[in-house]
Design a protein around this motif. Structure first.
Motif, PDB file in Angstrom:
ATOM      1  N   ARG A   1      24.673  23.082  47.304  1.00 48.04           N
ATOM      2  CA  ARG A   1      23.602  24.002  46.917  1.00 48.04           C
ATOM      3  C   ARG A   1      23.041  23.699  45.524  1.00 48.04           C
ATOM      4  O   ARG A   1      21.841  23.746  45.311  1.00 48.04           O
TER       5      ARG A   1
ATOM      6  N   ILE B   1       9.964  33.875  39.979  1.00 47.52           N
ATOM      7  CA  ILE B   1      10.412  33.702  41.363  1.00 47.52           C
ATOM      8  C   ILE B   1       9.569  34.582  42.294  1.00 47.52           C
ATOM      9  O   ILE B   1       9.318  35.750  42.005  1.00 47.52           O
TER      10      ILE B   1
ATOM     11  N   THR C   1      18.248  34.154  38.825  1.00 45.70           N
ATOM     12  CA  THR C   1      17.871  34.124  40.247  1.00 45.70           C
ATOM     13  C   THR C   1      17.285  35.440  40.762  1.00 45.70           C
ATOM     14  O   THR C   1      17.350  36.473  40.101  1.00 45.70           O
ATOM     15  N   CYS C   2      16.763  35.368  41.979  1.00 44.46           N
ATOM     16  CA  CYS C   2      16.162  36.546  42.619  1.00 44.46           C
ATOM     17  C   CYS C   2      17.213  37.607  42.909  1.00 44.46           C
ATOM     18  O   CYS C   2      16.876  38.755  43.195  1.00 44.46           O
TER      19      CYS C   2
ATOM     20  N   HIS D   1      10.393  26.945  42.621  1.00 51.87           N
ATOM     21  CA  HIS D   1      11.618  26.170  42.847  1.00 51.87           C
ATOM     22  C   HIS D   1      11.740  24.984  41.894  1.00 51.87           C
ATOM     23  O   HIS D   1      12.825  24.653  41.457  1.00 51.87           O
TER      24      HIS D   1
ATOM     25  N   CYS E   1      13.373  29.624  39.677  1.00 54.40           N
ATOM     26  CA  CYS E   1      14.639  29.535  40.404  1.00 54.40           C
ATOM     27  C   CYS E   1      15.683  28.770  39.594  1.00 54.40           C
ATOM     28  O   CYS E   1      16.880  28.938  39.796  1.00 54.40           O
TER      29      CYS E   1
ATOM     30  N   HIS F   1       9.995  36.277  45.096  1.00 46.76           N
ATOM     31  CA  HIS F   1      10.455  37.614  45.551  1.00 46.76           C
ATOM     32  C   HIS F   1      10.448  38.620  44.407  1.00 46.76           C
ATOM     33  O   HIS F   1      10.181  39.798  44.607  1.00 46.76           O
TER      34      HIS F   1
ATOM     35  N   CYS G   1      19.451  27.260  40.635  1.00 43.65           N
ATOM     36  CA  CYS G   1      19.958  27.846  41.888  1.00 43.65           C
ATOM     37  C   CYS G   1      19.943  26.888  43.077  1.00 43.65           C
ATOM     38  O   CYS G   1      20.874  26.857  43.866  1.00 43.65           O
ATOM     39  N   VAL G   2      18.856  26.122  43.200  1.00 43.42           N
ATOM     40  CA  VAL G   2      18.633  25.391  44.458  1.00 43.42           C
ATOM     41  C   VAL G   2      18.892  23.888  44.322  1.00 43.42           C
ATOM     42  O   VAL G   2      18.699  23.120  45.248  1.00 43.42           O
TER      43      VAL G   2
ATOM     44  N   ASN H   1      22.962  33.838  45.073  1.00 44.27           N
ATOM     45  CA  ASN H   1      23.339  34.479  46.334  1.00 44.27           C
ATOM     46  C   ASN H   1      24.069  33.571  47.314  1.00 44.27           C
ATOM     47  O   ASN H   1      24.550  34.034  48.334  1.00 44.27           O
TER      48      ASN H   1
ATOM     49  N   ASP I   1      10.716  31.801  52.908  1.00 45.80           N
ATOM     50  CA  ASP I   1      11.894  31.728  52.043  1.00 45.80           C
ATOM     51  C   ASP I   1      12.879  32.763  52.563  1.00 45.80           C
ATOM     52  O   ASP I   1      12.504  33.897  52.864  1.00 45.80           O
TER      53      ASP I   1
ATOM     54  N   HIS J   1      15.148  34.562  51.245  1.00 44.42           N
ATOM     55  CA  HIS J   1      15.436  35.789  50.481  1.00 44.42           C
ATOM     56  C   HIS J   1      14.262  36.743  50.374  1.00 44.42           C
ATOM     57  O   HIS J   1      14.259  37.649  49.533  1.00 44.42           O
TER      58      HIS J   1
HETATM   59  S1  SF4 Z   1      17.748  32.056  46.175  1.00 43.25           S
HETATM   60 FE1  SF4 Z   1      17.497  30.789  44.371  1.00 43.25          FE
HETATM   61  S2  SF4 Z   1      16.050  29.204  45.047  1.00 43.25           S
HETATM   62 FE2  SF4 Z   1      15.909  30.864  46.516  1.00 43.25          FE
HETATM   63  S3  SF4 Z   1      14.211  32.160  45.784  1.00 43.25           S
HETATM   64 FE3  SF4 Z   1      16.138  32.991  44.944  1.00 43.25          FE
HETATM   65  S4  SF4 Z   1      16.301  32.042  42.937  1.00 43.25           S
HETATM   66 FE4  SF4 Z   1      14.853  30.830  44.092  1.00 43.25          FE
END
Ligand code: SF4
Lengths: 167, 417
Positions: free
Chosen positions: B385, B99, B296-297, B65, B357, B101, B360-361, B379, B119, B121
């Motif tokens: 965000r 990341i 991102t994931c 993150h 990440c 995931h 994204c966050v 997502n 997490d 996701h």
């Molecule tokens: S949603 Fe964004 S912050 Fe969360 S694991 Fe996926 S890439 Fe990282």
């Protein structure tokens, strides 16, 4: 035990980004400091004005979004005694139980901003003292009741010799 | 009576037959945390009195993150995670590796496993038919200590998709369409089973986007039945591709069945500030865009970068708009370098960051200014965000994002593919 306080109303879809914003990510290992910003991106004045015992009253899907347990933790640290909402997002629900924050699913349209509420968790009753109404709330699943009764997940594990004892 | 995929997997892990609605303590095959949830998980692990991790080779601490750390508080969190890994022998994934995931998808998760992580996701694993779901730090601390968790066996919403995608439509558009249709709490506490001819024809990276976003309609998991594409992925990534039969029974009971005709889909975006606030590109207002973020994931795999690069190749980003590209893992980064995709992004006027990440966050690497508009392949687009509650976030496919970077306003990808 009865919980007493006044209602702070929020709308539908309050996310964990409203409750514990990502831009304060660096405060996650400093929960008392993070708690000073609780709900900041939904209502900036909330954290400074909330009184011990008050209730957060949400709409649909309260707590949607990330898995950050810091969200229910800082709600509890801010002195909020329970969250009432029409529906509660799954991970937030689990986290709230684990940290010992009661969550109640009910029709919250009947509650207005500032209403005085009295919640009796054992009896399963929410009384609106301002409006003179009351409603029954369904009991939590037994697994969650057990964790909440032990005072959250950490206490549950300690009490049961380092094991999950939920069967 | 027949069983859904969730009922099959959870029964095998509970040691007793489970039906939707029942609770049980189940065995956990893999558990992990990231740097936002990990420090609390490690502190709770200690507070519960655990001394050693259960199967430490199947427990992972990821730093993704805030990678690399932009502040000393976070550097100290990372330091604490590294120390915890040394003390307990659990695995540690360093800055720049990618990341969580995306890495567990490349290296760890298997069809039929139960995986829990701190997490939301984590449900990405569903694309490999893993019962993978997100929880909070304390639940994962329990899984670290005991190799177990409690779960309620979910009811299942079956989503059946038939027909080919029209030009310029991707699995991201399908998933945004589904979430727009059923709502952000449309499958709360439930499982999704995604199937039908369209899904069976999708390559793995496109399935990842679907399962990854299952949580955006409240679902616990987004499971896709294993098939030849699943076996091929496992073989290519050096994993054992033998696993129990996970085909849902013909007479499995579903809470509801949703049928979707893929041929009718259009490029779709989610508008601020909710994922279910969706519009097709034909309905969308073509607003000016300040920042485009691809990664991102959800959409940071090599195939996603190829789609974006094919559109951007030989073109320039519109002045007044900026482009940030963040590969999801170091494997994707290496491959994108080899294929000269990173070159394409940079030559077009974009910027490539290290795997993770990223923006994204809202921690670093692309925080929005007041009233700025971002089109991103991530997502969720909740208020705040991307680090600023005054930012406006639109969710889209990599193709729509790339087209937007060229036009400097929300653009229709169909004319670019
Ligand atoms: S949603 Fe964004 S912050 Fe969360 S694991 Fe996926 S890439 Fe990282």
């Amino acid at each position: 035990m009865k919980l007493n306080g006044k209602a702070w109303k929020f709308g539908d879809g309050i996310s964990t980004d409203h409750i514990a914003p990502g831009r304060l990510f660096h405060l996650r290992s400093n929960l008392p400091e993070l708690a000073k910003h609780v709900m900041e991106d939904a209502r900036p004045e909330f954290a400074a004005a909330v009184q011990p015992g008050d209730f957060i009253v949400g709409g649909r899907n309260f707590g949607q979004g990330s898995s950050r347990e810091h969200a229910p933790t800082i709600i509890k640290l801010a002195g909020v005694s329970a969250v009432l909402a029409k529906s509660i997002a799954r991970i937030f629900f689990r986290n709230a139980i684990n940290v010992g924050l009661p969550v109640i699913i009910m029709d919250t349209d009947t509650i207005a901003e500032g209403d005085k509420l009295e919640v009796d968790l054992a009896e399963g009753v929410v009384k609106n003292l301002t409006q003179g109404t009351s409603c029954r709330i369904p009991p939590l699943p037994p697994v969650m009741r057990k964790i909440l009764a032990d005072g959250g997940m950490v206490e549950h594990i300690k009490k049961h010799g380092g094991k999950l004892d939920l069967e | 009576m027949g069983r859904t995929i969730s009922e099959k997997i959870l029964s095998a892990h509970a040691g007793v037959p489970m039906k939707a609605g029942e609770f049980a303590v189940v065995d956990v095959d893999l558990a992990y945390v990231q740097d936002g949830t990990g420090p609390l998980a490690c502190r709770q692990f200690k507070a519960m009195g655990f001394k050693a991790a259960h199967k430490p080779e199947k427990k992972i601490l990821f730093v993704d993150h805030a990678s690399p750390s932009p502040r000393r508080e976070l550097s100290n969190d990372h330091k604490f995670l590294r120390e915890f890994a040394r003390e307990t022998g659990v695995q540690f994934s360093e800055i720049g590796r990618g990341i969580s995931h995306s890495i567990v998808f490349e290296k760890y998760v298997n069809p039929g496993d139960v995986v829990v992580a701190a997490d939301s996701h984590t449900c990405t694993g569903g694309a490999l038919c893993t019962f993978a779901t997100g929880m909070g730090s304390t639940d994962i601390a329990v899984a670290f200590g005991l190799g177990k968790t409690w779960l309620r066996c979910p009811e299942t919403v079956k989503i059946r998709v038939e027909g080919p995608f029209p030009k310029g439509v991707y699995s991201k558009d399908l998933m945004l369409h589904i979430i727009g249709k059923i709502g952000a709490d449309g499958a709360n506490y439930e499982a999704l089973e995604l199937g039908g001819g369209t899904i069976r024809a999708l390559p793995m990276h496109a399935r990842i986007t679907l399962s990854n976003m299952a949580v955006e309609c409240g679902a616990k998991v987004g499971l896709i039945e294993p098939d030849e594409i699943t076996h091929a992925w496992l073989r290519e990534h050096g994993r054992d591709h033998k696993f129990p039969d996970l085909t849902p029974d013909k007479d499995a009971v579903y809470e509801r069945v949703i049928e979707i005709d893929a041929a009718k889909l259009k490029p779709t975006i989610a508008c601020p500030h909710f994922v279910d606030n969706t519009k097709t590109i034909d309905e969308a207002e073509r607003v000016h865009v300040d920042q485009v973020f691809i990664g991102t994931c959800t959409n940071g795999r090599i195939e996603d970068l190829r789609i974006a690069a094919a559109i951007l190749k030989g073109k320039s980003i519109k002045p007044g708009t900026r482009l940030i590209v963040t590969p999801s893992t170091v494997e994707v980064y290496r491959q994108a370098a080899e294929e000269n995709l990173l070159q394409v992004f940079v030559v077009a006027g974009g910027l490539v960051t290290a795997p993770g990440c990223g923006a994204c966050v809202g921690v670093h690497e692309g925080i929005l200014g007041d009233d700025e508009v971002c089109v991103t392949t991530q997502n969720r687009n909740f208020c705040g965000r991307m680090g600023n509650p005054k930012g406006l976030i639109y969710l889209a496919s990599p193709a729509l994002a790339a087209a937007t970077a060229i036009e400097g306003r929300i653009a229709d990808p169909r004319q670019y593919v």
